[in-house]
Write a protein that holds these residues in place. Structure first.
Motif, PDB file in Angstrom:
ATOM      1  N   SER A  35     -21.698  16.506  66.721  1.00 26.33           N
ATOM      2  CA  SER A  35     -21.999  15.068  66.654  1.00 26.33           C
ATOM      3  C   SER A  35     -21.771  14.372  67.995  1.00 26.33           C
ATOM      4  N   GLU A  40     -17.730  15.682  61.155  1.00 25.30           N
ATOM      5  CA  GLU A  40     -18.250  14.786  60.116  1.00 25.30           C
ATOM      6  C   GLU A  40     -17.705  13.368  60.318  1.00 25.30           C
ATOM      7  N   ALA A  80     -19.688  11.916  63.171  1.00 19.00           N
ATOM      8  CA  ALA A  80     -21.069  11.683  62.734  1.00 19.00           C
ATOM      9  C   ALA A  80     -21.142  10.448  61.838  1.00 19.00           C
ATOM     10  N   GLU A  81     -20.189  10.322  60.943  1.00 26.06           N
ATOM     11  CA  GLU A  81     -20.155   9.185  60.024  1.00 26.06           C
ATOM     12  C   GLU A  81     -19.970   7.878  60.790  1.00 26.06           C
ATOM     13  N   LEU A 120     -20.883   7.325  63.878  1.00 25.24           N
ATOM     14  CA  LEU A 120     -22.145   7.043  64.571  1.00 25.24           C
ATOM     15  C   LEU A 120     -23.184   6.473  63.611  1.00 25.24           C
ATOM     16  N   ARG A 121     -23.268   7.063  62.412  1.00 28.45           N
ATOM     17  CA  ARG A 121     -24.234   6.577  61.415  1.00 28.45           C
ATOM     18  C   ARG A 121     -23.944   5.136  61.013  1.00 28.45           C
ATOM     19  N   ALA A 122     -22.660   4.789  60.932  1.00 28.61           N
ATOM     20  CA  ALA A 122     -22.278   3.463  60.441  1.00 28.61           C
ATOM     21  C   ALA A 122     -22.453   2.375  61.498  1.00 28.61           C
ATOM     22  N   LYS A 153     -28.574   2.770  70.774  1.00 30.07           N
ATOM     23  CA  LYS A 153     -28.526   1.511  70.013  1.00 30.07           C
ATOM     24  C   LYS A 153     -28.130   0.388  70.969  1.00 30.07           C
ATOM     25  N   GLN A 188     -25.072  -3.104  59.608  1.00 30.18           N
ATOM     26  CA  GLN A 188     -24.214  -1.993  60.053  1.00 30.18           C
ATOM     27  C   GLN A 188     -22.966  -2.512  60.762  1.00 30.18           C
TER      28      GLN A 188
END
Lengths: 216, 216
Positions: free
Chosen positions: A43, A60, A63-64, A66-68, A104, A146
């Motif tokens: 990630s 994880e 990664a979580e 980054l996703r959020a 982003k 987000q």
């Protein structure tokens, strides 16, 4: 509306960078040890354009995060290491080359006005010369539903806490003593918020500690 | 031979006591929040002569630390809060009354020589006017095969780390920001040892972090 999350790697003795930082070694003496845990992760490697990498609970968690995250706020030194006007700054477009790993909107706190920078891969750098609260407000708008990530440095995180704006702290506690450097929480107070721990994740190189601000 | 263990409760911003400590409030403003986790535990209440208390993982960790400890080393201010010669000291026999909760030999670092104090319940206070290394050596002899606990304050722990004498760090990390006070690790360095995490135990009021010193 998403959360405002302050996330940073920190030493056992509370430093986010070691002593004697330079433009060549912005993390200071020993400061790279704070981040050793993240470099092998898939990630971390993926947004940096690198193949492969480790998966598992650490991966994880990153990664979580980054996703959020919908938008990022950071201090000027974290962006470029520079202090003066941009034209004197060897890293005027940031440390990360043409395709930075954020992908982003990023809001950079600075005293020196500048037009936004549109980079490859979806990263935009917007320079905010007003105060931190304005930067966070702009980031909130860009993040929509987000989270906003306050990525450092220590000053930006301390100010965000003092302004009562941090909903969540995510500390990556590295088992090292740096003995000096840039200290997290040094500018916090005198009125300090309450926190409660919401997640602890242990791994060999780092302990991840997540705290939620408790509001009355 | 047992280990030398430095064990202390510490805030998120690295303080072992809050700002403005007094003789009446030796933990400083907000400093009691560092210890809230321990007071309900059976393993804390029992050596203090109190009945009942909570059991569970926190309690077992404290009980195990007490079982492993053969002798304790502490700084003068942790013993009495005092700084001057003993005859000026309102807590000259320590904070804990006639039957202190240690029930084992305690070595107190001080600049002021004094005969040993034999208390009820197996606690003896021996006053060491030589340096920290002497105090630890005396404690090692008293502890025989058991561990020596460096119980604080911050200075005693920092000095022990700098002297390369700490085998294990056991931090009880409370989710509070104190914004000032007595800082752990402030006197550590410039040469700092490496640590690796050996145990992380999460509970609602505190995160227990155990580290082992890595020697070359």
């Amino acid at each position: 509306m998403g959360k405002i999350v302050a996330e940073i790697s920190v030493s056992l003795d509370g430093y986010v960078a070691g002593p004697s930082p330079t433009l060549e070694n912005p993390l200071g003496e020993g400061g790279d040890q704070l981040h050793e845990w993240v470099f092998p992760l898939k990630s971390w490697r993926e947004p940096h354009g690198l193949p492969g990498g480790e998966t598992g609970p650490d991966d994880e968690l990153v990664a979580e995060s980054l996703r959020a995250t919908g938008a990022v706020v950071m201090g000027r030194r974290m962006f470029s290491g520079g202090e003066g006007p941009w034209e004197n700054d060897t890293n005027a477009n940031g440390w990360w080359g043409d395709d930075p790993p954020f992908h982003k909107p990023v809001f950079v706190l600075t005293h020196h006005a500048r037009e936004p920078l549109v980079m490859e891969g979806g990263t935009t750098f917007t320079f905010v010369t007003e105060d931190l609260e304005n930067a966070i407000e702009d980031a909130r708008a860009a993040a929509a539903e987000q989270d906003v990530l306050i990525a450092g440095g220590a000053d930006a995180i301390d100010q965000s806490i003092n302004a009562g704006l941090v909903d969540e702290l995510l500390l990556h506690l590295a088992p090292v003593l740096l003995g000096g450097g840039a200290r997290l929480f040094d500018g916090v107070g005198p009125a300090v918020p309450r926190f409660e721990v919401t997640q602890v994740l242990e791994s060999p190189l780092v302990t991840h500690l997540r705290y939620r601000a408790v509001r009355a």
